[in-house]
Scaffold this active site. Structure first.
Site, short mmCIF file in Angstrom:
data_model
loop_
_atom_site.label_atom_id
_atom_site.label_comp_id
_atom_site.label_asym_id
_atom_site.label_seq_id
_atom_site.Cartn_x
_atom_site.Cartn_y
_atom_site.Cartn_z
N LYS A 1 -21.48 9.19 18.45
CA LYS A 1 -22.67 9.55 19.21
C LYS A 1 -22.57 10.96 19.81
O LYS A 1 -23.58 11.62 20.00
CB LYS A 1 -22.92 8.54 20.33
CG LYS A 1 -21.83 8.52 21.42
CD LYS A 1 -22.10 7.48 22.48
CE LYS A 1 -21.62 6.10 22.09
NZ LYS A 1 -20.15 5.97 21.93
N HIS B 1 -14.06 1.70 29.58
CA HIS B 1 -14.43 3.10 29.46
C HIS B 1 -14.59 3.64 30.86
O HIS B 1 -15.50 3.24 31.57
CB HIS B 1 -15.73 3.25 28.66
CG HIS B 1 -15.84 4.59 28.00
ND1 HIS B 1 -15.76 5.76 28.71
CD2 HIS B 1 -15.99 4.94 26.71
CE1 HIS B 1 -15.88 6.78 27.87
NE2 HIS B 1 -16.00 6.31 26.65
N GLU C 1 -11.45 5.86 22.23
CA GLU C 1 -12.75 6.29 21.69
C GLU C 1 -13.12 7.69 22.16
O GLU C 1 -14.12 7.88 22.84
CB GLU C 1 -13.86 5.33 22.14
CG GLU C 1 -13.63 3.88 21.82
CD GLU C 1 -14.57 2.98 22.65
OE1 GLU C 1 -15.46 3.49 23.35
OE2 GLU C 1 -14.38 1.76 22.60
#
Lengths: 384, 287
Positions: free
Chosen positions: A61, A189, A262
């Site tokens: 993204k 996250h 990530e």
């Protein structure tokens, strides 16, 4: 997409040389976003070295682009995907679906089916309704349960919108188990642009305890992203030092636990730069206003959505005064800098923005029917 | 280094094939198709990370999906095949001299062409059979508009996650019912039940709205990994599922066809479902 020939030192040398920068504009036009795959590969290697043994899944993204996927795929990276559009991008680059994880905590059934059809079988969940969506795909999927740990020092707090509380974890693990679903990992996250690794460390320690307390083996810990870059100086963050406490915390995990991350911004932000042109100037009150051919509806969209301030430079010297740099649309919000100290600029001058790879082109719009700036790729592997 | 292909059907487990040679690869950006050679299974066709068919074990699937309904029916003259682009079902149907007409509806002509070229033994010339009418169309649309009637409908589709999704809908089943003569039988491939128990549940529920007798029969196909594969069985004539072995034996003998998996005892026994499958479809026993 244009492909340019190799240009070494693109961001350190070329874009500080007016002649060389103008040569790029003459060839490709303005505005432009320049993507350097060498810099991207370098960032990947830096983070890999700082987090040895951790599987890095690029957050597509941040900048969904074929050359980026190609570069990282060749380096052995995995990919963090969140939509069918991103899946289609990976398909075209022949990414092994087993090297992908679907990390959107909220999905439509079609999103799940599209991912399964692609061959991605790892999905993130954080609530009972989402877990229930997988009941009919029970043997086909492995789930990551996303846990929220609030981080006070991140520029974008992602633990507000997504993630269950650590206290909810046992009940959710049990609920999934009762539906015959395999929760193979925990994920978190901490948010974007983490300024200290403390939240990562605390989250790793908390997840380690949750893994130890659950009777079914949990074999993956996904430590998310948040690895910072230096927007202020466009320099290299000492990522080795930043990750040292994280490494120490990971070393204490049970031996069977595999760690993945990530990263998006850390990998791609330093690997792109923008070139824009001054197309108009005016004096509003005492302040000079310079109108550029791209703004916050284009490559500078991260100024709004990502709260990022990009390092900018021009090729003139002289007495500086607070000046406004604004975009080409008719909207008053289209302001890149309200009062940046700049020398007097003229129409036709170039303005260069660096650190512009993450959440820039990704969130650009075509407002005012202005096209999204052209992307010029440098040093893509497999191309001459 | 050995080139390998890993099936991506299940997250925690799956089959692996060593690739000796790739014959064909097609990547449309939306789906990926590949045909390669494996030492154990011969030519293997995979679509979107899932084995579709292999040269070595296809006979089990194609014989069971064809001969069980045709011989159970006993007087079938007209057969409709939905999907089945590799030609294996058509080949088995055409072996029955008693079949006067077979229509096959395949959505993608390229699949047929590719199978004739790279998997020639699947169709074994059946596409040239004068009784065969090949229609390139969406199977769902075809049965919704079809004015003809058939004795047997065989749905040889991909899995419900993928292009075959519409061939597992209530609408499709009821449209098929309309295209069946009285006493006709519809059979469909229905996945590996141990791994995909929900598919059996869903199909049983949806077919029960349309047909009076809904059941499954099974066979183990090595590359449809995870245990027995189930075939959905639906008809309004419950007796067709409970033929005695002698009746099937006579019909099989009369057909004169040679098989490698199917035989009358397998036919009768294949309707005996394990208890966990019966439970999933809400039945107490196999009656």
């Amino acid at each position: 997409m244009a492909v340019a020939t190799a240009s070494s030192g693109l961001f350190t040398d070329v874009l500080f040389d007016e002649g060389k920068t103008r040569a790029i504009v003459e060839q490709h036009g303005s505005p432009l976003l320049l993507l350097d795959c060498d810099k991207l590969a370098d960032q990947y290697r830096q983070l890999s070295a700082a987090l040895p043994g951790v599987g890095l899944y690029y957050a597509v993204k941040a900048f969904p682009h074929a050359a980026i996927v190609n570069t990282l795929n060749r380096l052995g990276a995995g990919f963090d995907i969140a939509s069918t559009g991103e899946i289609n991008l990976l398909r075209k680059q022949k990414v092994n679906p087993r090297n992908t994880i679907h990390t959107h905590p909220i999905k439509k059934d079609k999103d799940i089916r599209d991912a399964l059809r692609f061959g991605c079988s790892t999905f993130v969940v954080d609530n009972p309704a989402e877990i229930a969506k997988f009941r009919q795909y029970s043997h086909r999927v492995g789930l990551l349960l996303r846990v929220a740990f609030r981080s006070p020092d991140c520029s974008v707090d992602l633990s507000k919108k997504f993630g269950c509380s650590p206290e909810e974890v046992p009940a959710l693990l049990k609920a999934a188990n009762q539906l015959g679903l395999h929760v193979k990992g925990l994920s978190f996250h901490v948010g974007s642009q983490s300024t200290s690794p403390g939240t990562h460390v605390a989250a790793i320690e908390a997840c380690s305890r949750l893994i130890a307390e659950y009777e079914v083996p949990i074999r993956i810990l996904d430590i998310g992203g948040g690895f910072p870059v230096d927007y202020d100086h466009a320099g290299d963050i000492d990522i080795q030092a930043f990750c040292a406490p994280i490494r120490a915390a990971l070393a204490k995990l049970p031996e069977h636990v595999e760690v993945i991350a990530e990263p998006g911004r850390y990998l791609i932000a330093p690997a792109a730069a923008a070139i824009t042109t001054v197309v108009g100037k005016a004096l509003r009150g005492d302040q000079p206003w310079y109108y550029l051919d791209d703004g916050v509806y284009g490559m500078f969209s991260g100024r709004i959505y990502d709260h990022a301030r990009y390092p900018l430079h021009v090729f003139r010297t002289g007495p500086q005064r607070p000046s406004a740099l604004v975009g080409p649309t008719c909207d008053s919000i289209d302001v890149i800098e309200e009062a940046l100290d700049l020398p007097e600029l003229e129409v036709g001058d170039l303005v260069v923005g660096r650190m512009m790879g993450a959440y820039t082109a990704a969130t650009a719009t075509t407002f005012n029917s202005l096209p999204i700036p052209r992307i010029v790729v440098f040093n893509e592997p497999g191309r001459d | 280094m050995t080139k390998t292909w890993n099936e991506t059907l299940y997250d925690a487990w799956g089959q692996r094939h060593d690739i000796d040679k790739v014959y064909f690869e097609l990547d449309t950006g939306h789906q990926q198709l590949m045909i390669f050679h494996n030492a154990l299974f011969g030519r293997v066709m995979v679509l979107d990370g899932v084995v579709q068919t292999t040269e070595k074990d296809e006979f089990i699937y194609h014989e069971m999906l064809t001969h069980v309904p045709i011989l159970a029916h006993g007087k079938a003259k007209r057969v409709l095949i939905i999907g089945g682009g590799d030609g294996g079902i058509l080949r088995e149907v055409c072996r029955h001299q008693s079949i006067e007409h077979v229509t096959q509806v395949e959505i993608d002509k390229a699949v047929i062409d590719m199978a004739i070229e790279y998997l020639p033994n699947h169709s074994a010339g059946a596409y040239n059979d004068p009784r065969a009418n090949i229609v390139i169309d969406d199977g769902c649309r075809f049965v919704a508009q079809c004015q003809e009637k058939f004795d047997i409908i065989i749905s040889d589709s991909t899995d419900p996650i993928g292009p075959g999704e519409v061939l597992f809908t209530s609408q499709f089943y009821s449209d098929c019912k309309r295209c069946l003569n009285d006493g006709g039988i519809m059979v469909t491939q229905n996945g590996v039940v141990f791994m995909q128990l929900d598919e059996v549940k869903t199909t049983a529920k949806r077919m029960a709205n349309t047909f009076q007798d809904v059941h499954f029969y099974s066979a183990a196909v090595p590359t449809y990994v995870g245990g027995i594969m189930t075939f959905a069985w639906s008809t309004d004539n419950k007796a067709l599922r409970h033929l005695d072995a002698n009746t099937v034996r006579e019909r099989f003998k009369a057909s004169g066809i040679k098989t490698r998996y199917y035989n009358p005892d397998i036919h009768v026994a294949s309707f005996a479902l394990p208890q966990y499958v019966l439970e999933a479809i809400g039945k107490a026993d196999n009656s």
